[in-house]
Design an enzyme around this catalytic site. Structure first.
Site, PDB file in Angstrom:
ATOM      1  CB  CYS A  35      -0.966  -0.051   1.179  1.00  0.00           C
ATOM      2  SG  CYS A  35      -2.418   0.950   0.879  1.00  0.00           S
ATOM      3  CG  HIS A  54      -3.439  -3.755   3.156  1.00  0.00           C
ATOM      4  ND1 HIS A  54      -2.422  -3.294   3.944  1.00  0.00           N
ATOM      5  CD2 HIS A  54      -4.090  -2.654   2.704  1.00  0.00           C
ATOM      6  CE1 HIS A  54      -2.454  -1.972   4.002  1.00  0.00           C
ATOM      7  NE2 HIS A  54      -3.464  -1.561   3.247  1.00  0.00           N
ATOM      8  CD  GLU A  76      -1.195  -6.639   5.052  1.00  0.00           C
ATOM      9  OE1 GLU A  76      -0.824  -6.885   3.872  1.00  0.00           O
ATOM     10  OE2 GLU A  76      -1.386  -5.485   5.481  1.00  0.00           O
TER      11      GLU A  76
END
Ligand code: GLN
Length: 549
Positions: free
Chosen positions: A395, A524, A526
């Site tokens: 990001c 993102h 993750e």
């Protein structure tokens, strides 16, 4: 009857998870672990009740509240949803998260609509009704086998008491054969005493009893397995069989919790009490946990990953990034050591980049906001690009990688992001700028580009090799983007935008071709990583290190 009125569907089992003694015992992980034991067979819907008056944590500083977790539907929710999604293998929805801010908003709407005409609006029954209605509606709409409801804070907190009272009423309304209360407490071993102590648990359970809730399972968080006589004692004073007192053992990796609970006999108690049949399926999970544990003690290889940001004072700010590294490391049979690098220190010359990067094998620049520490990040990114250190930018990390490249490779000296203009820093060449429609937005809550969006991946790119797919879906949370006007200019000398939005001119992945691993993404990754399915970009990062070392 009012169509907005929901009754108990007669099917869903309700499990309430509360916490006592102190905060920070890992109630979210405990709830998620209970869910993990049931979710092999049943449809388990996790619900989180928070006592604060914000609508959601979207506008809170991560240092205050930990990471803001973003759902596929765009909801910004508590980081416990990260545990729920990772442990239960579900895609959570915004309305599985309830805050007192939302409860009161609903009350005010109903009051203005005239739903309470002639009546005094009161905490009981009106606030508790809103909460119960929320539970019954979710049970119905999700057709859930189990609603796993975590009540935030610790029992006795004023701000959470209406959730506890609503839970009591649910027990009363749907019968104790359909409900279960699990209470997480703390069993300390004080210095010099060398003995497990049950008194804090007794007092906390007494507190819960006073509120009309009688926990049938107690999980005692402790640095060792609970001794049989402590279980007996807790059982005696808290009115439950000793076998219902479960060791909440301190573990290095949270993924071990369901395994510990399984060993302690929790699935049998749940099945018997709620009359459900749900044998846990932990095979692959256990195998990966064993790999993590083995590498803790005798690692096949250790990889040091620097996470570079400004919220490093609270590691929970980057909770999912840390977890994604753990997931990938389990699959690659590696140990990951995390080095926290505060980029403000680099910016202020308190630490040199060389010192910060000494012994570092890979670098992650995660998401972030504002101008503080960003020149430090840009300096770091330059270093890893030039020194060929594997890099993942997430990001803000991608936006700043683009700024760095524009400045130092393309020679666009004044390149920057307009995000810093709010802090009075002028930007000559806005290579990163507002997403369309963001510029004039006044409201801050839930107004970013949020949630799941498709990413089209360029054929022949490294991103394509990593994902092995042409179209993926990832989660976003941003207000700015790479300025489409400069894409052609920047996309030379080895920089490729290898992921783009479907039908929109938004750059979503960038990579450098002349580098062992320089990948950055606007999303993102993750947030979609789990122990069983690690995020490809994290796997790629560690794999690149593994191959180098
Ligand atoms: N601050 C940047 C933006 O709003 C990046 C956000 C993030 O890293 N999550 O676009």
């Amino acid at each position: 009857m009012n169509s907005n009125f929901y009754q108990y569907n007669g099917k869903t089992k309700f499990i309430f998870v509360t916490g006592g003694v102190i905060s920070g015992l890992g109630k979210g992980v405990a709830a998620a672990s209970i869910g993990a034991l049931l979710a092999g067979k049943l449809k388990v819907i996790p619900v989180k009740c928070d006592g604060y008056l914000n609508t959601d944590p979207g506008t809170m500083n991560p240092i205050e509240h930990g990471e803001v977790y973003v759902l596929d539907d765009g909801g910004e929710v508590d980081m416990d949803f990260g545990h729920y999604e990772r442990f239960l293998n579900v895609t959570a929805r915004s309305d599985w998260s309830l805050t007192m801010g939302r409860v009161f908003k609903r009350i005010w709407e109903k009051e203005r609509q005239g739903d309470y005409l002639g009546r005094t609006v009161q905490f009981i029954p009106h606030v508790t009704d809103i909460i119960k209605q929320h539970f019954y509606r979710l049970a119905e709409q999700e057709n859930a086998d189990v609603l796993l409801i975590e009540i935030g804070g610790t029992v006795g907190d004023l701000e959470n008491q209406f959730y506890v009272e609503a839970a009591r009423q649910v027990f009363h309304e749907i019968g104790s054969e359909n409900c279960l209360s699990v209470h997480l407490t703390y069993v300390p071993i004080p210095n010099g005493v060398h003995e497990q102590k049950s008194k804090p648990t007794q007092m906390s359970v007494r507190d819960l009893h006073e509120r009309g809730i009688y926990p049938e399972i107690i999980i005692g968080r402790c640095e060792e397995y609970l001794k049989p006589h402590i279980k007996e004692k807790i059982g005696l004073y808290c009115n439950l069989p000793a076998s219902h007192v479960i060791s909440g053992l301190d573990v290095k990796h949270v993924y071990e919790c369901p395994i510990v609970y399984d060993r302690e006999g929790l699935p049998e108690i749940l099945s018997k009490k709620l009359r459900i049949y749900a044998p846990p399926r932990l095979g692959e999970w256990s195998h990966l946990v064993d790999t993590l544990k083995r590498n803790e003690v005798s690692p096949r290889k250790t990889i040091t990953v620097a996470i570079c940001g400004k919220y490093t004072a609270l590691e929970d700010s980057y909770a999912s990034v840390v977890e994604a590294l753990n997931h990938a490391s389990a699959h690659l049979d590696l140990k990951v050591c995390i080095r926290w690098v505060d980029t403000e220190k680099i910016e202020n010359d308190a630490v040199t980049v060389e010192t910060a990067m000494n012994g570092v094998d890979a670098v992650i620049v995660p998401g972030g906001f504002g101008s503080r520490g960003i020149e430090g990040k840009i300096e770091l990114i330059r270093y890893v690009r030039e020194k060929q250190i594997p890099f993942l930018g997430i990001c803000y990390g991608m936006q700043l990688a683009v700024v760095e490249f524009a400045r130092n490779v393309r020679g666009i000296k004044g390149a920057g992001t307009t995000e810093v203009e709010a802090d009075g820093i002028p930007v000559e060449v806005p290579v990163v700028t507002y997403l369309p429609g963001q510029e004039n937005l006044k409201e801050k809550g839930a107004t970013m580009r949020l949630g799941g969006h498709d990413v089209l991946i360029l054929e022949g790119s490294r991103a394509r090799a990593i994902y092995q797919e042409a179209r993926i879906r990832e989660r976003f949370r941003h207000r700015y983007e790479v300025n489409p006007k400069y894409v052609k200019d920047i996309e030379q000398d080895g920089l490729v935008f290898s992921g783009k939005a479907a039908g929109e001119d938004i750059m979503q992945i960038m990579e450098l071709t002349n580098h062992p691993y320089f990948m950055a993404c606007q999303f993102h990754p993750e947030l979609k990583s789990s122990l069983l399915n690690p995020a490809p970009l994290f796997l790629g990062l560690l794999r690149a290190c593994d191959e180098r070392l």
